[in-house]
Design an enzyme around this catalytic site. Sequence first.
Site, mmCIF file in Angstrom:
data_model
loop_
_atom_site.group_PDB
_atom_site.id
_atom_site.type_symbol
_atom_site.label_atom_id
_atom_site.label_comp_id
_atom_site.label_asym_id
_atom_site.label_seq_id
_atom_site.Cartn_x
_atom_site.Cartn_y
_atom_site.Cartn_z
ATOM 1 N N ILE A 166 76.331 -32.168 -15.545
ATOM 2 C CA ILE A 166 77.209 -31.573 -16.762
ATOM 3 C C ILE A 166 78.161 -31.353 -15.716
ATOM 4 C CG2 ILE A 166 77.521 -29.743 -18.410
ATOM 5 C CD1 ILE A 166 74.869 -30.157 -19.599
ATOM 6 N N SER A 167 79.614 -31.301 -14.968
ATOM 7 C CA SER A 167 80.628 -31.408 -14.323
ATOM 8 C C SER A 167 81.360 -31.501 -15.015
ATOM 9 C CB SER A 167 80.574 -33.109 -12.934
ATOM 10 O OG SER A 167 80.082 -34.136 -14.048
ATOM 11 N N PRO A 168 81.919 -30.550 -15.295
ATOM 12 C CA PRO A 168 83.283 -30.490 -16.663
ATOM 13 C C PRO A 168 84.308 -29.981 -15.866
ATOM 14 C CG PRO A 168 81.743 -28.174 -16.502
ATOM 15 C CD PRO A 168 80.834 -29.350 -15.514
#
Length: 85
Positions: A12-14
């Site tokens: 998860i690389s927001p």
Amino acid sequence: MMPPKITITSFISPYKADRDNVRALHDAAKLPFIEVFVDCDIAVAEVRDPKGLYKKARAGEIKGFTGIDDPYEAPSDPELHLKTH
């Protein structure tokens, strides 16, 4: 000749800055980097949520939840864009 080794990772690389940093590290090492954006409308993700995490985040039980009370900066130009909704 041995075939090339491929590593697939899922994060998860927001934040765009984090993704840009990883891409730069790969470029510096002359390693290919393929960004895959697995895209799902948040309303659909909430319906699919088997653990009820979105419900807990909306109720304030989970803080810093991506897409609820923490931002998600969608990739602007991924190599592959998978629309799952």
